[in-house]
Design a protein around this motif. Structure first.
Motif, mmCIF file in Angstrom:
data_model
loop_
_atom_site.group_PDB
_atom_site.id
_atom_site.type_symbol
_atom_site.label_atom_id
_atom_site.label_comp_id
_atom_site.label_asym_id
_atom_site.label_seq_id
_atom_site.Cartn_x
_atom_site.Cartn_y
_atom_site.Cartn_z
ATOM 1 N N UNK A 27 0.729 -1.059 0.391
ATOM 2 C CA UNK A 27 -0.138 -0.098 0.182
ATOM 3 C C UNK A 27 1.425 1.549 -0.042
ATOM 4 N N UNK A 28 1.049 1.960 -0.844
ATOM 5 C CA UNK A 28 1.654 2.687 -1.089
ATOM 6 C C UNK A 28 0.899 4.277 -1.035
ATOM 7 N N UNK A 29 0.267 4.540 0.364
ATOM 8 C CA UNK A 29 -0.162 6.311 0.792
ATOM 9 C C UNK A 29 -0.038 7.171 0.676
ATOM 10 N N UNK A 30 1.591 7.314 0.629
ATOM 11 C CA UNK A 30 2.233 8.004 -0.309
ATOM 12 C C UNK A 30 2.261 8.633 -1.106
ATOM 13 N N UNK A 31 1.822 7.675 -2.573
ATOM 14 C CA UNK A 31 2.006 8.234 -3.638
ATOM 15 C C UNK A 31 0.744 9.216 -3.794
ATOM 16 N N UNK A 32 1.788 10.841 -4.303
ATOM 17 C CA UNK A 32 0.618 11.262 -5.482
ATOM 18 C C UNK A 32 0.156 10.688 -6.590
ATOM 19 N N UNK A 33 -1.297 11.497 -7.037
ATOM 20 C CA UNK A 33 -2.171 10.694 -8.197
ATOM 21 C C UNK A 33 -1.806 11.417 -9.559
ATOM 22 N N UNK A 34 -0.896 12.141 -9.161
ATOM 23 C CA UNK A 34 -0.787 13.223 -11.037
ATOM 24 C C UNK A 34 1.202 12.964 -11.141
ATOM 25 N N UNK A 35 0.152 13.142 -12.109
ATOM 26 C CA UNK A 35 1.607 12.245 -13.377
ATOM 27 C C UNK A 35 3.253 12.712 -11.951
ATOM 28 N N UNK A 92 1.661 6.974 -10.387
ATOM 29 C CA UNK A 92 3.092 6.716 -9.170
ATOM 30 C C UNK A 92 4.348 6.878 -8.274
ATOM 31 N N UNK A 93 5.165 7.223 -7.500
ATOM 32 C CA UNK A 93 6.717 6.876 -7.718
ATOM 33 C C UNK A 93 6.263 5.320 -7.226
#
Length: 353
Positions: A27-35, A92-93
């Protein structure tokens, strides 16, 4: 590191203790959804450019030396977000850029493992590090490289048609005509292993005669003196050329050979992270072992001048993160090569700061 791989074989492909379908779901909750440098004169790399599928050229990536500096051409300081954008990271990253998955199996300062004992000759220490780090690396490569009973492997020409580290970095090898060609990652590992093993088994490059071992007694040889300066030093007393490891029987070009081996090992680690971190290493609970070996590798390579800042570019974001969270201690070259603002930004995205 002696116990680092205890039990690793029990978690190789197909032998995990989990039941089928119970792989870990990150689970990668820290990843922004933008490009490349490739090993010079490696006759073992007799491959054809036709062995790799036709792939469109990679997008041009600006040198990180233009991004990591404090000031840009307009004279103002780039923000951490601007520098991250210049890395051209996917969104995401990648999972390994989340601090929750960039942890280690041990705590402490890896510099204590990288620092050369004062009585050990410099080339002897470099040779020792080459052998130990390659042994660690190949334990991980085996997980994706060795074939299953059905003849398949995790890393194969279909999954990895080129030796790449993300979309922006691809590594080539020299064919029989000394032309750089792109080849599948699996084939790259094959010729890389053949080339590195050939160098390490060559007693004219890595001497094994115990009678030739000498101890460091020159006060100019310290753990902080860059190897290129030592290699370029000359003897004023007898006008004979001197180089790192001469007294122990190492050849004049030993430093260059060692740098080439470290460069190839770094490329292998970069591919493992970009292409295989989640599957299989995270699913096999091996991500902390991988992080521990790679961070130790980077600290050692930078401290011994085996890798230059521009060669770290494929893994620069992770180096930034580890410098910001204290994995790379202040004063180390790895910390010096990092962009702390980017590392702090990654920590902020995960809620760790």
């Amino acid at each position: 590191m002696s116990n680092l791989f205890s039990g690793i074989n029990a978690r190789f492909r197909g032998t995990s203790t989990r039941a089928p379908g119970q792989n870990r779901s990150p689970t990668n909750n820290s990843q922004p959804s933008s490009p490349g440098d490739v090993p010079p004169g490696t006759q073992a790399s007799q491959v054809s450019s036709s062995s790799a599928p036709k792939i469109p050229p990679l997008p041009t990536s600006p040198p990180l030396s233009q991004n990591i500096g404090e000031d840009n051409a307009n004279g103002h300081i780039s923000s951490a977000e601007d520098v991250m954008n210049s890395y051209h990271l996917p969104r995401p990253l990648p999972l390994w850029l989340n601090p929750s998955y960039a942890k280690h199996i041990v705590k402490g300062n890896f510099m204590t493992l990288s620092a050369r004992p004062k009585t050990v000759e410099q080339a002897e220490w470099v040779a020792h590090q080459v052998v130990e780090h390659y042994r660690n690396l190949w334990n991980f490569v085996r997980v994706i490289y060795e074939k299953e009973e059905d003849g398949s492997s995790i890393c194969n020409p279909s999954t990895c048609p080129r030796m790449s580290a993300g979309l922006n970095h691809s590594f080539t090898w020299l064919n029989a005509r000394h032309e750089p060609v792109e080849i599948p990652a699996y084939e790259y590992f094959t010729v890389m292993h053949r080339w590195i093993s050939g160098k390490m088994d060559d007693v004219s490059i890595f001497p094994t005669d115990a009678n030739g071992v000498s101890f460091a007694h020159n006060p100019a040889i310290t753990t902080t003196t860059p190897l290129p300066q030592l290699a370029a030093a000359s003897s004023d007393n007898n006008n004979n050329r001197d180089w790192v490891g001469k007294r122990s029987g190492f050849p004049e070009d030993f430093v260059e050979v060692a740098q080439g081996i470290f460069r190839q090992m770094f490329r292998a680690y970069a591919h493992l992270y970009w292409a295989h971190f989640t599957d299989p290493f995270y699913h096999l609970n091996l991500e902390k072992q991988l992080n521990s070996c790679f961070s130790h590798f980077v600290l050692t390579a930078c401290a011994l001048d085996m890798l230059k800042p521009r060669e770290l570019e494929p893994m620069q974001p992770l180096i930034d993160l580890w410098a910001a969270n204290g994995t790379f201690p202040p004063g180390s070259k790895a910390h010096e090569y990092a962009n702390l603002r980017v590392g702090e930004r990654l920590l902020h995205l995960s809620g760790s700061s």
